[in-house]
Design a protein around this motif. Sequence first.
Motif, mmCIF file in Angstrom:
data_model
loop_
_atom_site.group_PDB
_atom_site.id
_atom_site.type_symbol
_atom_site.label_atom_id
_atom_site.label_comp_id
_atom_site.label_asym_id
_atom_site.label_seq_id
_atom_site.Cartn_x
_atom_site.Cartn_y
_atom_site.Cartn_z
ATOM 1 N N ILE A 168 0.843 -1.205 0.000
ATOM 2 C CA ILE A 168 0.000 0.000 0.000
ATOM 3 C C ILE A 168 0.876 1.252 0.000
ATOM 4 O O ILE A 168 0.641 2.198 -0.765
ATOM 5 N N LEU A 169 1.898 1.268 0.844
ATOM 6 C CA LEU A 169 2.787 2.438 0.901
ATOM 7 C C LEU A 169 3.505 2.627 -0.430
ATOM 8 O O LEU A 169 3.677 3.757 -0.905
ATOM 9 N N GLY A 170 3.910 1.528 -1.055
ATOM 10 C CA GLY A 170 4.578 1.619 -2.340
ATOM 11 C C GLY A 170 3.655 2.088 -3.455
ATOM 12 O O GLY A 170 4.125 2.494 -4.522
ATOM 13 N N GLY A 171 2.350 2.052 -3.213
ATOM 14 C CA GLY A 171 1.381 2.486 -4.217
ATOM 15 C C GLY A 171 0.983 3.934 -4.123
ATOM 16 O O GLY A 171 0.037 4.360 -4.797
ATOM 17 N N HIS A 172 1.684 4.725 -3.317
ATOM 18 C CA HIS A 172 1.212 6.099 -3.099
ATOM 19 C C HIS A 172 1.463 7.026 -4.290
ATOM 20 O O HIS A 172 1.001 8.165 -4.288
ATOM 21 N N HIS A 173 2.173 6.554 -5.313
ATOM 22 C CA HIS A 173 2.279 7.314 -6.559
ATOM 23 C C HIS A 173 1.411 6.700 -7.655
ATOM 24 O O HIS A 173 1.645 6.918 -8.839
ATOM 25 N N GLY A 174 0.416 5.944 -7.250
ATOM 26 C CA GLY A 174 -0.618 5.522 -8.190
ATOM 27 C C GLY A 174 -0.552 4.104 -8.687
ATOM 28 O O GLY A 174 -1.547 3.605 -9.219
ATOM 29 N N THR A 175 0.591 3.421 -8.550
ATOM 30 C CA THR A 175 0.681 2.033 -8.993
ATOM 31 C C THR A 175 1.319 1.187 -7.892
ATOM 32 O O THR A 175 2.307 1.591 -7.275
ATOM 33 N N TYR A 176 0.735 0.010 -7.664
ATOM 34 C CA TYR A 176 1.295 -0.918 -6.678
ATOM 35 C C TYR A 176 2.466 -1.680 -7.298
ATOM 36 O O TYR A 176 2.401 -2.130 -8.434
ATOM 37 N N GLY A 177 3.524 -1.859 -6.521
ATOM 38 C CA GLY A 177 4.690 -2.583 -7.018
ATOM 39 C C GLY A 177 4.490 -4.083 -6.984
ATOM 40 O O GLY A 177 3.556 -4.612 -6.366
ATOM 41 N N ASN A 178 5.390 -4.788 -7.646
ATOM 42 C CA ASN A 178 5.359 -6.250 -7.615
ATOM 43 C C ASN A 178 5.574 -6.750 -6.197
ATOM 44 O O ASN A 178 6.315 -6.152 -5.407
ATOM 45 N N ALA A 179 4.911 -7.849 -5.885
ATOM 46 C CA ALA A 179 5.037 -8.421 -4.547
ATOM 47 C C ALA A 179 6.483 -8.839 -4.266
ATOM 48 O O ALA A 179 7.246 -9.170 -5.182
ATOM 49 N N LEU A 180 6.846 -8.829 -2.987
ATOM 50 C CA LEU A 180 8.195 -9.211 -2.573
ATOM 51 C C LEU A 180 8.275 -10.725 -2.351
ATOM 52 O O LEU A 180 7.263 -11.371 -2.073
ATOM 53 N N ASN A 181 9.479 -11.267 -2.453
ATOM 54 C CA ASN A 181 9.664 -12.660 -2.057
ATOM 55 C C ASN A 181 10.001 -12.714 -0.572
ATOM 56 O O ASN A 181 10.198 -11.680 0.081
ATOM 57 N N ALA A 182 10.076 -13.917 -0.027
ATOM 58 C CA ALA A 182 10.237 -14.066 1.415
ATOM 59 C C ALA A 182 11.561 -13.481 1.910
ATOM 60 O O ALA A 182 11.632 -12.892 2.992
ATOM 61 N N ARG A 183 12.636 -13.635 1.130
ATOM 62 C CA ARG A 183 13.938 -13.116 1.572
ATOM 63 C C ARG A 183 13.934 -11.593 1.617
ATOM 64 O O ARG A 183 14.461 -10.992 2.559
ATOM 65 N N THR A 184 13.348 -10.960 0.607
ATOM 66 C CA THR A 184 13.308 -9.489 0.594
ATOM 67 C C THR A 184 12.409 -8.967 1.701
ATOM 68 O O THR A 184 12.660 -7.905 2.273
ATOM 69 N N LEU A 185 11.372 -9.735 2.018
ATOM 70 C CA LEU A 185 10.448 -9.309 3.069
ATOM 71 C C LEU A 185 11.168 -9.116 4.397
ATOM 72 O O LEU A 185 10.915 -8.134 5.106
ATOM 73 N N THR A 186 12.082 -10.001 4.722
ATOM 74 C CA THR A 186 12.753 -9.929 6.023
ATOM 75 C C THR A 186 14.131 -9.276 5.962
ATOM 76 O O THR A 186 14.630 -8.818 6.990
ATOM 77 N N GLY A 187 14.747 -9.242 4.774
ATOM 78 C CA GLY A 187 16.079 -8.633 4.671
ATOM 79 C C GLY A 187 16.227 -7.800 3.435
ATOM 80 O O GLY A 187 17.001 -8.167 2.523
ATOM 81 N N PRO A 188 15.531 -6.670 3.320
ATOM 82 C CA PRO A 188 15.565 -5.879 2.089
ATOM 83 C C PRO A 188 16.946 -5.338 1.754
ATOM 84 O O PRO A 188 17.318 -5.250 0.578
ATOM 85 N N GLU A 189 17.732 -4.979 2.772
ATOM 86 C CA GLU A 189 19.055 -4.405 2.504
ATOM 87 C C GLU A 189 19.977 -5.427 1.844
ATOM 88 O O GLU A 189 20.845 -5.068 1.041
ATOM 89 N N ASP A 190 19.811 -6.707 2.195
ATOM 90 C CA ASP A 190 20.648 -7.750 1.613
ATOM 91 C C ASP A 190 20.249 -8.043 0.171
ATOM 92 O O ASP A 190 21.099 -8.286 -0.693
ATOM 93 N N GLN A 191 18.941 -8.005 -0.108
ATOM 94 C CA GLN A 191 18.443 -8.373 -1.429
ATOM 95 C C GLN A 191 18.484 -7.197 -2.410
ATOM 96 O O GLN A 191 18.563 -7.396 -3.614
ATOM 97 N N GLU A 192 18.385 -5.984 -1.910
ATOM 98 C CA GLU A 192 18.389 -4.788 -2.755
ATOM 99 C C GLU A 192 19.263 -3.721 -2.087
ATOM 100 O O GLU A 192 18.780 -2.864 -1.340
#
Length: 917
Positions: free
Chosen positions: A145-169
């Motif tokens: 929802i927060l990622g959609g504040h410019h009008g489009t929702y982003g692609n869903a995250l995978n489990a690793r990115t969900l818990t460790g975004p800095e490592d994955q991106e």
Amino acid sequence: MTRPLLDDRLWGKSDGLEDVGPYPVIGHLIDTAMIAGQLWDNYLTAGQRDIIAKGWGVTEAHARQLMMFWAGLHDLGKICPAFQHQDQEAAAGLLEDPAYPVPDDRSSIRHERVSHLTAPSLLAQAGYPTNGRPLRSIAHQIGQILGGHHGTYGNALNARTLTGPEDQEPRVGAAGWSGQRAAHLHTLHALCGSPEPPALFAPGGACVVATGLIVLADWLASRIGWVRARHWERKHSGDPRDWKTHAERAQKAAPEALAQVQLASAVWKPAKSFTAMFPFITDPYPLQADLAERLPALVNGPGLVVITAPTGDGKTETALFAAHVLGHAARTEGLGVFLPTMATTDAMHTRIAEHVAQAASIRIPVTLLHSMAWLNADYNPDTDRVLTDASTTAGEWIKGRHRGLLAGVAVGTWDTAALAALPVRYNVMRWLGLTGKTVVIDEAHAYDAYGHRLTERLLEWLGHTRTPVILLSATLTGTIATRLAAAYRTGAGHTSPATIAPTYPGWTHIDATTGTVTTSETLPTTRARRLAVNLHHVHHQASPAHPDSRLATLTRTLQPMIDEGRGCAAVVCNTVADAQTTARHLRTTWAGPSAPLVQLLHARMPARQRRGVTRRIENWAGKPRAAHATPDGHYTPARGHRPSRPVIVVATQVIEQSLDVDFDHVISDLAPIALLLQRAGRCHRHPRTDRPAWAPTPAMTVLIPIGKLPPQRWGTVYSENLLNRTVTALQGLTGGICAIPEDVQSLVDQVYAADWTTTAGTHDLATEQAMRALADTATIPTPTQPIRDLHPLTTIDDEDLLVTRLGADSVRVLPVWTDTNGQPWLDRRARHRPFPARIDPRDTATIRNLMAHTVQVDHRWLQGRGPETNTPTHWRDIGALQDVLLLPQHVTSTGRRPYRLNGKTHRLSRLDGLIRE
């Protein structure tokens, strides 16, 4: 672990602040949170608050805190290297700070994507569970929802990115970046009352409304006036880092921020009866009286009402009363009215604005929503209008892109609402606007299978969000009524089948809570009449010299009017080319002082010409009305005064819905039965004391082409099957009389029933299924299944790439006249009105004047066009003109030479509009 101190060097806004310095991210996040709280209290309807609270399984007070907190988090993604380094001057204090390392990958990443990536793991620090699959995680749902504040929702995250975004991106930034994101989150969490995580994973309806609220709060907190005011207060406060006091200042300023842009819940005067709401109607029609008496007892919350009645039975006032009842019960007090054409929408806007001015207890702006609304001089005057001039005037902000539906009352074309069912950017703002209203869809029958399928998906979502809906129609088949009603019931959670058998005239109510269907008895009508239907089989394209030609038959049918020397007749054609040919023939058939006035009307006229023609026809054939003046000096001219000579109006389908006009006799080319009944509704429509002797009773002449239907000249405008079945139905009328309303529903259902017995019928059914399937691939997912991934709701950035009706691709052309040097001019002699190749984008008068001279045409006409038709280079940055093509007509010493392309000529006629032959 000790949490780092919040760093207010991290900037969030810098544009327009060059003289005062950048505004910190935390300031903007707090501002957005406080405005969200104000929107919750004073803008959202009680029904919308209920959608959000029940969606996440919390109380309304808890939901308010959550919405403030989530709104504040929307720009958390600005705390990342890519964003902060966009403005070197604003980020000067951070560039060399080792606490904020720059990743090896320095490519850009959008800040809203960083919000989506990092929010779930940060929310875990506030107690949100992140274990399990992302698409079942509340933390991920809020991140999306927060990622959609410019009008489009982003692609869903995978489990690793969900818990460790800095490592994955790595581009989101680690070390100080992640620490500051956490510090900002916890500061906001405390300022918003430290709300506990929600109890449930929310359904799609709650998500889109919540996202819309967050976007709206962000828009208001980003207005330069607001930012500069809060920036000044902070700098001149005793402690610029006292964020609690900053929040209090923002909370105090928020009500005025909403008032400036006319955002408020609609509030209506009490009206316990129909006559209380419409005191000028002292004797309601039977339809109005029956619904007003019985509907209030049936309504305990949101629902759907279907109203079917002939034109002239007061459906609009009936719908407004029903909207009052439903909206009050559902606690969605706003109003949205949607119609099939721009002409009907413009007329309805005036009517609704007058109603709102009389019925509202506060000032409510009434927006006009269609692609050419800005051309309406009443809605968009050239001079600035002070808002206090009228209680319903919409200001510039609320008329802006993506905002019109946010007004308390909106009137628009059907497409305006239907776009909410398509995965376009910012469709959450459409849902925020629609779910706060009772949605009225007029002429619900007036769409093809593709359009009906879009309407069904729209109704599924409106049922899902418990939004009240009213459908109006003069000719709605039982099959379509059942489909539309089933869509609403299914969206509301009722999967058991229910067949709708509309009474005519009558109404049906469907309770969104229980799924119960209640249908009125067939009601009496003051519009009851016996319409004589005269059928003539004609050679469609034969010479007028042929006695059975279409034009010769027209002449004979109209001769009694010419002989008597008075009266008003309409000739309704199925194509513009037929209308132009017919008008030219009738102008030359009779001569002398008793010759009729022949007026042509169709959609291929410049907007300015069409408006003038429309006013002329309304003056001649509109509902009789004497001239009058109001106490404040406003003069309304007389209307419906017949000229001393006979009048013949030759028109295309635009006359079926756009005009409230009355003719002594209607002649129509063959069309499907529903459209013929619409056209017949223009015959003896209003009581008159001056009916001519040649037309004492209602009668309609239908011209049936001899041979295979449809004739080649008509193209594919109507199907062979519907035309053949219409002929059969008309031939079956006893004595050639159509009893209205008694025969209407049976005729409509007879003609539009599924036909598997003929090749043409099977072809129609196959085409319909193909169109419905195509619509299914274009629409957003159904809300009847859990929507765990929000991305499919907004997969298309540019709504202009979509059409809501098949075959709707068109372009606008501006006819120009070129001199011997190839220089374009705006006048026919190519000497008086220079062509403005350069225009100031702020010069709305010039832009509006140019658009008023454009014509909308099929885009295929100009395939293979030359560079002389190109949009002028300096127009391409002006939104209204950037897609307008030129249609050059060469002026020579011997006359004018039309534009020729693909073996066809194109010329603009003063009388006939754009002619292609």
